[in-house]
Design an enzyme around this catalytic site. Structure first.
Site, mmCIF file in Angstrom:
data_model
loop_
_atom_site.group_PDB
_atom_site.id
_atom_site.type_symbol
_atom_site.label_atom_id
_atom_site.label_comp_id
_atom_site.label_asym_id
_atom_site.label_seq_id
_atom_site.Cartn_x
_atom_site.Cartn_y
_atom_site.Cartn_z
ATOM 1 N N GLN A 1 -5.093 -2.046 9.453
ATOM 2 C CA GLN A 1 -4.815 -3.355 8.763
ATOM 3 C C GLN A 1 -5.315 -4.216 9.919
ATOM 4 O O GLN A 1 -5.077 -4.296 10.930
ATOM 5 C CB GLN A 1 -3.212 -3.347 8.673
ATOM 6 C CG GLN A 1 -2.835 -4.606 7.891
ATOM 7 C CD GLN A 1 -3.558 -4.568 6.358
ATOM 8 O OE1 GLN A 1 -3.624 -3.645 5.891
ATOM 9 N NE2 GLN A 1 -3.969 -5.913 6.113
ATOM 10 N N LYS B 1 0.939 -1.155 -0.070
ATOM 11 C CA LYS B 1 0.034 -0.079 -0.022
ATOM 12 C C LYS B 1 0.974 1.313 -0.002
ATOM 13 O O LYS B 1 0.666 2.006 -0.715
ATOM 14 C CB LYS B 1 -1.109 -0.119 1.312
ATOM 15 C CG LYS B 1 -2.148 -1.086 1.063
ATOM 16 C CD LYS B 1 -2.585 -1.406 2.417
ATOM 17 C CE LYS B 1 -3.688 -2.537 2.184
ATOM 18 N NZ LYS B 1 -4.395 -2.965 3.350
ATOM 19 N N ASP C 1 -11.389 1.956 3.927
ATOM 20 C CA ASP C 1 -11.797 0.378 3.774
ATOM 21 C C ASP C 1 -13.270 0.275 3.619
ATOM 22 O O ASP C 1 -13.602 -0.691 3.183
ATOM 23 C CB ASP C 1 -11.435 -0.229 5.202
ATOM 24 C CG ASP C 1 -10.064 -1.052 4.983
ATOM 25 O OD1 ASP C 1 -9.699 -1.402 3.960
ATOM 26 O OD2 ASP C 1 -9.562 -1.184 6.041
HETATM 27 N N1 GUN Z 1 -6.914 -7.710 5.693
HETATM 28 C C1 GUN Z 1 -7.064 -8.371 4.786
HETATM 29 N N2 GUN Z 1 -7.721 -7.695 4.072
HETATM 30 C C2 GUN Z 1 -8.089 -6.598 4.480
HETATM 31 C C3 GUN Z 1 -8.535 -5.179 3.921
HETATM 32 O O1 GUN Z 1 -9.274 -5.302 3.098
HETATM 33 N N3 GUN Z 1 -8.522 -3.989 4.731
HETATM 34 C C4 GUN Z 1 -7.767 -4.166 5.995
HETATM 35 N N4 GUN Z 1 -7.703 -3.017 6.698
HETATM 36 N N5 GUN Z 1 -7.114 -5.229 6.192
HETATM 37 C C5 GUN Z 1 -7.241 -6.358 5.753
#
Ligand code: GUN
Length: 287
Positions: free
Chosen positions: A98, A54, A123
């Site tokens: 996350q 990211k 998200d």
């Molecule tokens: N962990 C696995 N997929 C995701 C996601 O789409 N967002 C977040 N914040 N954590 C994750």
């Protein structure tokens, strides 16, 4: 039949390129540099990889990326205080925590995610954004399912009027996918661990989405010949071997199009996050 393989890379590149153009516009016209804060708690190796990806994408596109690393032993209160600080920070337009959180605070995940300002919730997990998606006025939409739908659009695969079947009912993928596909006029069925005669249901799908987290669970005989198969699973079955929720080689003989793992929809998640950061900025500055 040998299926068309839908590689995430080319679609992700298109989505990122349009985000990059939008970001330039935000900088030149409105003098705003988009800012994304990603909070990672503890040292989950998979999460570290996702967060690094990211960060890299942000740097490529000109988003100011802040990675907030918090100790495994962080308390719920410490995390909430950090979110409050980022909510108040005018240079931060997107906030992402996350997942998964460490075991000690995992059961507070909802309370923690709900503390994020809905306008900064890139998200799309906040109940306000979930509600908007369900009622048909989407704002910030979960990146993985949104990426899958965007990929179908970019690949020229029609959704309108199709039978779609989703296996898996998670808040991150299955449930938002239901609403996104329904909004595109598909007739959608959501299957899960209690579904009876699963293969009979999946064989009706023109578009089959596997998102239940079981390695290579979807076999060729569960797929209607010519169906489009989207594999959202990522399962590590050996130190260096990742597989999806679909038995890829056999499925590719039956499907008309299929996403690989790795190299499929995973790349779209990050691209859609970049797009969501742009959307968040626009919501906040009112353009
Ligand atoms: N962990 C696995 N997929 C995701 C996601 O789409 N967002 C977040 N914040 N954590 C994750």
């Amino acid at each position: 039949m040998s299926a068309r393989i839908l590689y995430g890379k080319e679609f992700a590149a298109q989505i990122k390129e349009s985000a990059r153009i939008e970001i330039e516009k935000l900088k030149n016209k409105f003098h705003v540099t988009p800012g994304l804060a990603v909070i990672i708690v503890g040292e989950n190796p998979a999460s570290q990889v996702y967060v690094r990806n990211k960060h890299k994408s942000c740097e490529e596109l000109g988003i100011n990326s802040v990675v907030v690393e918090m100790a495994e032993t962080s308390t719920k209160e410490e995390l909430l205080a950090k979110i409050d600080e980022l909510n108040a920070d005018k240079n931060i337009h997107g906030i992402l925590v996350q997942l998964p959180l460490p075991d000690a605070i995992k059961n507070h995940s909802d309370e923690i995610l709900n503390r994020i300002d809905p306008l900064k919730d890139v998200d799309g997990f906040h109940p306000m954004n979930v509600g908007k998606l369900v009622t048909g006025s989407p704002a910030l939409v979960p990146c993985t399912p949104a990426g899958c739908v965007e990929m179908l659009n970019l690949a020229g695969i029609e959704i309108d009027g199709k039978r779609a079947v989703i296996i898996g009912r998670s808040n991150i993928v299955g449930k938002p996918m239901l609403h996104l596909l329904m909004a595109k006029n598909a007739t959608v069925t959501v299957c899960h661990s209690h579904t009876k005669k699963l293969a009979e249901v999946t064989r009706e799908a023109d578009i089959l989405v596997a998102a239940m987290g079981k390695p290579q669970f979807v076999k060729a005989d569960m797929i209607k010949p010519g169906a489009v198969v989207i594999d959202v699973g990522i399962n590590r079955i050996a130190p260096k071997k990742l597989v999806g929720d679909v038995d890829f080689d056999a499925a590719a003989e039956v499907a008309s199009a299929i996403t690989p793992v790795p190299g499929g929809v995973g790349l779209l998640t990050v691209a859609m996050l970049m797009k969501n950061v742009v959307t968040a900025v626009k919501l906040q500055i009112g353009v």
